[in-house]
Design a protein around this motif. Structure first.
Motif, mmCIF file in Angstrom:
data_model
loop_
_atom_site.group_PDB
_atom_site.id
_atom_site.type_symbol
_atom_site.label_atom_id
_atom_site.label_comp_id
_atom_site.label_asym_id
_atom_site.label_seq_id
_atom_site.Cartn_x
_atom_site.Cartn_y
_atom_site.Cartn_z
ATOM 1 N N SER A 1 0.797 -1.228 0.000
ATOM 2 C CA SER A 1 0.000 0.000 0.000
ATOM 3 C C SER A 1 0.828 1.275 0.000
ATOM 4 O O SER A 1 0.276 2.369 -0.150
ATOM 5 C CB SER A 1 -0.929 -0.003 1.216
ATOM 6 N N LEU A 2 2.121 1.171 0.194
ATOM 7 C CA LEU A 2 2.971 2.365 0.191
ATOM 8 C C LEU A 2 3.039 2.960 -1.207
ATOM 9 O O LEU A 2 3.107 2.231 -2.198
ATOM 10 C CB LEU A 2 4.381 2.015 0.693
ATOM 11 N N ASP A 3 3.034 4.287 -1.293
ATOM 12 C CA ASP A 3 3.024 4.964 -2.583
ATOM 13 C C ASP A 3 4.378 4.975 -3.271
ATOM 14 O O ASP A 3 4.452 4.908 -4.492
ATOM 15 C CB ASP A 3 2.545 6.415 -2.424
ATOM 16 N N GLU A 4 5.447 5.116 -2.510
ATOM 17 C CA GLU A 4 6.769 5.303 -3.088
ATOM 18 C C GLU A 4 7.796 4.412 -2.401
ATOM 19 O O GLU A 4 7.656 4.112 -1.219
ATOM 20 C CB GLU A 4 7.227 6.751 -2.898
ATOM 21 N N GLY B 1 10.856 3.582 -0.249
ATOM 22 C CA GLY B 1 11.438 4.314 0.871
ATOM 23 C C GLY B 1 10.421 4.945 1.803
ATOM 24 O O GLY B 1 10.775 5.415 2.879
ATOM 25 N N GLN B 2 9.159 4.958 1.411
ATOM 26 C CA GLN B 2 8.118 5.499 2.285
ATOM 27 C C GLN B 2 7.984 4.590 3.497
ATOM 28 O O GLN B 2 8.035 3.371 3.386
ATOM 29 C CB GLN B 2 6.793 5.573 1.528
ATOM 30 N N ARG B 3 7.835 5.181 4.692
ATOM 31 C CA ARG B 3 7.821 4.391 5.914
ATOM 32 C C ARG B 3 6.475 4.362 6.619
ATOM 33 O O ARG B 3 6.288 3.592 7.563
ATOM 34 C CB ARG B 3 8.885 4.914 6.869
ATOM 35 N N VAL B 4 5.559 5.191 6.218
ATOM 36 C CA VAL B 4 4.243 5.237 6.861
ATOM 37 C C VAL B 4 3.149 5.261 5.802
ATOM 38 O O VAL B 4 3.364 5.716 4.680
ATOM 39 C CB VAL B 4 4.095 6.473 7.788
ATOM 40 N N VAL C 1 -5.401 5.547 3.354
ATOM 41 C CA VAL C 1 -4.995 4.294 2.717
ATOM 42 C C VAL C 1 -5.037 3.154 3.730
ATOM 43 O O VAL C 1 -5.538 2.059 3.439
ATOM 44 C CB VAL C 1 -3.585 4.425 2.094
ATOM 45 N N ALA C 2 -4.528 3.397 4.930
ATOM 46 C CA ALA C 2 -4.546 2.373 5.977
ATOM 47 C C ALA C 2 -5.979 1.944 6.281
ATOM 48 O O ALA C 2 -6.261 0.743 6.374
ATOM 49 C CB ALA C 2 -3.862 2.891 7.240
ATOM 50 N N VAL C 3 -6.877 2.896 6.404
ATOM 51 C CA VAL C 3 -8.274 2.574 6.712
ATOM 52 C C VAL C 3 -8.899 1.760 5.580
ATOM 53 O O VAL C 3 -9.609 0.775 5.827
ATOM 54 C CB VAL C 3 -9.088 3.853 7.004
ATOM 55 N N ALA C 4 -8.631 2.137 4.347
ATOM 56 C CA ALA C 4 -9.165 1.375 3.211
ATOM 57 C C ALA C 4 -8.664 -0.066 3.238
ATOM 58 O O ALA C 4 -9.428 -1.011 3.007
ATOM 59 C CB ALA C 4 -8.782 2.051 1.897
ATOM 60 N N MET C 5 -7.398 -0.254 3.562
ATOM 61 C CA MET C 5 -6.841 -1.606 3.634
ATOM 62 C C MET C 5 -7.425 -2.379 4.817
ATOM 63 O O MET C 5 -7.723 -3.565 4.699
ATOM 64 C CB MET C 5 -5.314 -1.554 3.722
ATOM 65 N N TRP C 6 -7.606 -1.722 5.961
ATOM 66 C CA TRP C 6 -8.210 -2.405 7.107
ATOM 67 C C TRP C 6 -9.629 -2.848 6.780
ATOM 68 O O TRP C 6 -10.041 -3.943 7.139
ATOM 69 C CB TRP C 6 -8.202 -1.509 8.343
ATOM 70 N N ARG C 7 -10.380 -1.989 6.119
ATOM 71 C CA ARG C 7 -11.749 -2.362 5.751
ATOM 72 C C ARG C 7 -11.739 -3.590 4.831
ATOM 73 O O ARG C 7 -12.569 -4.485 4.968
ATOM 74 C CB ARG C 7 -12.473 -1.199 5.082
#
Length: 139
Positions: A49-52, A54-57, A62-68
């Motif tokens: 789900s990370l956009d780029e 090296g992204q760390r958060v 996006v997190a909520v969409a994935m949790w759902r």
């Protein structure tokens, strides 16, 4: 690998053994998904789900969409309330540590929070969620 037969979602699955027609009766969907596979998929979803690079958060939305998607409405009774909390009250990016600890929380803490230890080493995101639930319960 023994072949399997699958049927409609509401009916049981039967595992066929090479030396017998049916082995040990019905196998539920939850028994077909071992703990390690569920954990692997859940942890993979964070990186996916990370956009780029090296992204760390993960951004909160996006997190909520994935949790759902991952928890759905049937696998964790508090999933809807968790997502509402993250979207409406937390609103910050989600670290990989927080992401991973949520799965630990889901797997070990009862939905009524009766076995939650406020002195435990949970991520602050989870502590805040529990505080909100406890405040709501006192009203």
């Amino acid at each position: 690998q023994p072949p399997t037969t699958t049927s409609h979602r509401s009916r049981p699955l039967f595992i066929l053994h090479p030396t017998a027609r049916v082995c040990a009766g019905p196998v539920t969907r939850s028994r077909m998904r071992p703990y390690t596979r569920v954990r692997a998929v859940y942890l993979f979803a964070f990186g996916f789900s990370l956009d780029e690079p090296g992204q760390r958060v993960l951004q909160c939305e996006v997190a909520v969409a994935m949790w759902r998607l991952l928890f759905g409405s049937h696998s964790w009774p508090l999933a809807g309330r968790w997502c509402d909390f993250a979207e409406g009250e937390y609103k910050r990016a989600v670290s990989k540590d927080a992401w991973a600890q949520l799965l630990d929380f889901v797997e070990t803490i009862d939905p009524d929070l009766s076995n939650y230890d406020e002195n435990g080493a949970w991520h602050s995101l989870i502590d805040e969620f529990v505080e909100v639930l406890q405040e709501e319960g006192q009203k």
